[in-house]
Motif scaffolding. Sequence first.
Motif, PDB file in Angstrom:
ATOM      1  N   UNK A  15      26.687   9.157  17.512  1.00 25.82           N
ATOM      2  CA  UNK A  15      26.167  10.380  17.468  1.00 25.82           C
ATOM      3  C   UNK A  15      25.050  11.398  16.983  1.00 25.82           C
ATOM      4  N   UNK A  16      25.356  11.443  15.604  1.00 22.26           N
ATOM      5  CA  UNK A  16      24.701  12.074  14.603  1.00 22.26           C
ATOM      6  C   UNK A  16      23.905  11.837  14.361  1.00 22.26           C
ATOM      7  N   UNK A  17      23.363   9.891  14.328  1.00 26.62           N
ATOM      8  CA  UNK A  17      21.982   9.177  13.931  1.00 26.62           C
ATOM      9  C   UNK A  17      21.496   9.780  14.933  1.00 26.62           C
ATOM     10  N   UNK A  18      21.718   9.878  16.401  1.00 28.16           N
ATOM     11  CA  UNK A  18      20.961   9.619  17.073  1.00 28.16           C
ATOM     12  C   UNK A  18      20.371  10.838  17.631  1.00 28.16           C
ATOM     13  N   UNK A  19      21.415  11.441  16.836  1.00 33.75           N
ATOM     14  CA  UNK A  19      20.825  13.576  17.088  1.00 33.75           C
ATOM     15  C   UNK A  19      19.684  13.554  16.099  1.00 33.75           C
ATOM     16  N   UNK A  20      19.843  12.768  14.974  1.00 28.84           N
ATOM     17  CA  UNK A  20      19.011  13.055  13.974  1.00 28.84           C
ATOM     18  C   UNK A  20      17.760  12.003  14.527  1.00 28.84           C
ATOM     19  N   UNK A  21      17.496  11.020  15.387  1.00 27.09           N
ATOM     20  CA  UNK A  21      15.896  10.641  15.479  1.00 27.09           C
ATOM     21  C   UNK A  21      16.089  11.604  17.066  1.00 27.09           C
ATOM     22  N   UNK A  22      16.550  12.012  17.349  1.00 32.06           N
ATOM     23  CA  UNK A  22      15.908  12.654  18.878  1.00 32.06           C
ATOM     24  C   UNK A  22      15.216  14.340  17.604  1.00 32.06           C
ATOM     25  N   UNK A  23      15.146  14.127  16.276  1.00 30.83           N
ATOM     26  CA  UNK A  23      14.903  15.514  15.935  1.00 30.83           C
ATOM     27  C   UNK A  23      13.507  14.362  15.138  1.00 30.83           C
ATOM     28  N   UNK A  24      13.687  13.920  14.445  1.00 28.94           N
ATOM     29  CA  UNK A  24      12.709  13.515  14.135  1.00 28.94           C
ATOM     30  C   UNK A  24      11.715  13.064  15.153  1.00 28.94           C
ATOM     31  N   UNK A  25      11.745  12.611  16.078  1.00 30.73           N
ATOM     32  CA  UNK A  25      11.197  12.389  17.354  1.00 30.73           C
ATOM     33  C   UNK A  25       9.919  13.330  17.100  1.00 30.73           C
ATOM     34  N   UNK A  26      10.339  14.660  17.380  1.00 30.53           N
ATOM     35  CA  UNK A  26       9.502  15.868  17.343  1.00 30.53           C
ATOM     36  C   UNK A  26       8.643  16.535  16.504  1.00 30.53           C
ATOM     37  N   UNK A  27       8.902  15.133  15.539  1.00 32.51           N
ATOM     38  CA  UNK A  27       8.490  15.524  14.427  1.00 32.51           C
ATOM     39  C   UNK A  27       7.947  17.025  13.846  1.00 32.51           C
ATOM     40  N   UNK A  28       9.307  17.711  13.196  1.00 32.71           N
ATOM     41  CA  UNK A  28       9.110  19.602  13.235  1.00 32.71           C
ATOM     42  C   UNK A  28       8.274  19.779  11.517  1.00 32.71           C
ATOM     43  N   UNK A  29       7.705  20.161  11.842  1.00 30.68           N
ATOM     44  CA  UNK A  29       7.086  21.239  10.519  1.00 30.68           C
ATOM     45  C   UNK A  29       8.644  22.068   9.850  1.00 30.68           C
ATOM     46  N   UNK A  35       9.731   3.743  24.235  1.00 25.55           N
ATOM     47  CA  UNK A  35      10.420   3.042  23.774  1.00 25.55           C
ATOM     48  C   UNK A  35      10.027   2.382  22.392  1.00 25.55           C
ATOM     49  N   UNK A  36       8.621   2.555  22.316  1.00 25.05           N
ATOM     50  CA  UNK A  36       8.137   1.533  20.834  1.00 25.05           C
ATOM     51  C   UNK A  36       9.001   2.761  19.891  1.00 25.05           C
ATOM     52  N   UNK A  37       9.277   3.729  20.047  1.00 26.57           N
ATOM     53  CA  UNK A  37       8.820   5.116  19.423  1.00 26.57           C
ATOM     54  C   UNK A  37      10.812   5.305  19.120  1.00 26.57           C
ATOM     55  N   UNK A  38      11.642   4.998  19.613  1.00 27.62           N
ATOM     56  CA  UNK A  38      13.269   4.690  20.109  1.00 27.62           C
ATOM     57  C   UNK A  38      13.037   3.346  19.410  1.00 27.62           C
ATOM     58  N   UNK A  39      12.557   2.417  19.469  1.00 21.93           N
ATOM     59  CA  UNK A  39      13.324   1.153  18.877  1.00 21.93           C
ATOM     60  C   UNK A  39      13.430   1.246  17.530  1.00 21.93           C
ATOM     61  N   UNK A  40      11.894   1.641  16.616  1.00 21.92           N
ATOM     62  CA  UNK A  40      11.569   1.932  15.132  1.00 21.92           C
ATOM     63  C   UNK A  40      12.732   2.616  15.446  1.00 21.92           C
ATOM     64  N   UNK A  41      13.421   3.680  15.359  1.00 23.36           N
ATOM     65  CA  UNK A  41      14.023   5.327  15.034  1.00 23.36           C
ATOM     66  C   UNK A  41      15.444   4.193  14.939  1.00 23.36           C
ATOM     67  N   UNK A  42      15.370   3.243  15.807  1.00 21.44           N
ATOM     68  CA  UNK A  42      17.015   2.785  15.852  1.00 21.44           C
ATOM     69  C   UNK A  42      17.780   1.970  15.314  1.00 21.44           C
ATOM     70  N   UNK A  43      16.510   1.044  14.512  1.00 19.56           N
ATOM     71  CA  UNK A  43      16.433   0.127  13.796  1.00 19.56           C
ATOM     72  C   UNK A  43      16.654   1.063  12.621  1.00 19.56           C
ATOM     73  N   UNK A  44      15.721   1.791  11.806  1.00 14.07           N
ATOM     74  CA  UNK A  44      16.486   2.439  10.625  1.00 14.07           C
ATOM     75  C   UNK A  44      17.189   3.508  10.597  1.00 14.07           C
ATOM     76  N   UNK A  45      17.854   3.739  11.820  1.00 16.39           N
ATOM     77  CA  UNK A  45      19.262   4.984  11.719  1.00 16.39           C
ATOM     78  C   UNK A  45      20.350   3.283  12.198  1.00 16.39           C
ATOM     79  N   UNK A  46      20.183   2.085  12.523  1.00 13.82           N
ATOM     80  CA  UNK A  46      21.378   1.257  12.980  1.00 13.82           C
ATOM     81  C   UNK A  46      21.986   1.366  14.045  1.00 13.82           C
ATOM     82  N   UNK A  47      20.714   1.826  14.641  1.00 17.05           N
ATOM     83  CA  UNK A  47      21.711   1.704  16.301  1.00 17.05           C
ATOM     84  C   UNK A  47      20.235   0.996  17.060  1.00 17.05           C
ATOM     85  N   UNK A  48      20.008   0.109  16.405  1.00 19.20           N
ATOM     86  CA  UNK A  48      19.215  -1.549  17.425  1.00 19.20           C
ATOM     87  C   UNK A  48      19.935  -1.468  18.569  1.00 19.20           C
ATOM     88  N   UNK A  49      21.256  -1.565  18.676  1.00 23.20           N
ATOM     89  CA  UNK A  49      22.169  -2.395  19.716  1.00 23.20           C
ATOM     90  C   UNK A  49      22.914  -1.691  20.435  1.00 23.20           C
TER      91      UNK A  49
END
Lengths: 362, 218
Positions: B143-157, B115-129
């Motif tokens: 959805x595009x921004x959310x998907x970017x958030x999903x991928x950032x969560x993984x912290x990929x190389x 929840x903490x990570x999602x809130x942080x990312x959503x804020x940066x992506x303008x999806x808080x609400x």
Amino acid sequence: MFLKIFKIFIKDFKRSLRWEIKYILALVLIISYWFFIVSIPSITAFNEVGPYKVAQYDLYVTGPLSENTIKKLDREAKVIVKGKTIGDIPVCSSSRCENMDVLIVNNLTTALRLTEINLAYAKEIKGNKGAVIDTFTAGKLGVRVGDTLTIHVKNVSASCKVVGILYPTSVTRYRVLVDEKSVQNISNLFPGYSCVWLKLKNKSEENNLIQSLSKSYYAVKRIDILRGRENMVENLQNSTVIKVIFYGGLVVLLTLVFREMQVIFKSKLNTLAVLMTLGVPKRTLVTCLTLELAIKWVLLVIPVSLILAKFYVENVIGLFMPIDSNFVVIVIVLLASSILLSLLVSYKLMKDFDLAGVLSEV
Amino acid sequence: MLEILNVHKRFGSIEVLKGVSFKVKPGEFVAVFGPSGSGKTTLLNILATILHPDRGEVLIDGRNIARASEDFLTALRFDYIGYVYQSCKMINSLNLLDNITLPLIIKGESKSNRVRIAIELAEKLGLSNRLKNYPSQLSFGERKRALIGMVLCKKPKLMLVDEPTANLDESNSRCVLELLDDFRQSHNSMLIVATHDSLVKEYATKIYTLTDGKIIEE
């Protein structure tokens, strides 16, 4: 990881519940019919294969107990079969006994001729107490012809020998045929109960019996039903027919499983694509797909189909449908084949899964 | 380190990639431009291990993934690669919060962390609400921004992003690109973006153009 993924699958299932329920209902109807078909040999072999599961059953008792005696009681009695107490039962008064399930009557010689019983037992009856019960009741109580049925009401006990088991008919008021004396007793007690009585001097007067019966609408109907059932039993005991229906039904069911797996797979394309892109192994997804179908079948389709088939056999047809070891084996075979097939199908579908194609669809 | 060596890919009679070669070092932001149908998505699909090249090699840290086993590729997708595909498909039965943190759900992260990570990312992506909304209630851009958030969560190389600014206005486009660029810099990740949007050039460290199945560095 598996449990986490499976939780997502469950959420997917809940989301498409309305559609799923329609599909499950269709499956249930088909499978319950198949259950009915495969259980026919057990149903028709009823009189030969007992005893059956003993279950608590509402048993309406009358006959040797006078109406006044019954009225004095608290409408509770114990039924003891083969030394085991089956449970408390309600005792009905005369005005409420139109749909009784057990009658205790005197002198059942005539009744025996029209029942499915083994006449050898009839010769053993020396007293005046005997009971003719229908197959459904016999199945519920777990009794066969020759068993002793003891009805214990407060401090009064009445034992009788089960001398006849009848196939019940849809004419519920016509379950037992008795002689004149009994008719008088019963008719006095239960005005709503139709009785046919026949005067027979000895067993050899079968022609007279037939003639007498033909004069009665109910009796004729009863004979027709019995003859119809005999024909039905003969037809159903044709093993080739049963085998064809059994294996044909199995093929249809497995086709349904195949189709269902395809439908589940199609409905989850997005979920599968997203999960695969995130690095969830294919075998985890295959297991989840199979498990979903297995749970659906074990918790929903098979039990509901079984209940429906049993309800149909016992309440519409009026026969007792035993869940015997053969039937359990059939259900297990069906489940195992379904799960194995769904495993193979989902494995094949996942192997051919065009991830790039699904991801490119907007 | 990612090396693409002479990669070919054909669909039927059409050869989409005709010997594509380039290298990406950790921390680089590579933008691949090209007209529609030039093979940008095919290239990203190959790098995401979703498609196999017909010929050529794709080396990730020296290992050729074009010939690797399915298990190895699955493990790569799980740990190493983050792919923002063009269609923005998400799991419709999960709300945005769960979709964004899906990689963490799979990895068994606790709900409070998610929840903490999602809130942080959503804020940066303008999806808080929008965190409680389901994908069907979101616009394509969201959805595009959310998907970017999903991928950032993984912290990929290795992060592959197909058209990150499609259907976004300039302000949101900048927001997304800055987020991606910040992530690249902070995690020293390789970032490859396939796009039409010239705005990406402002952020990219290397720019390639894919035309007629061949790639050219600008």
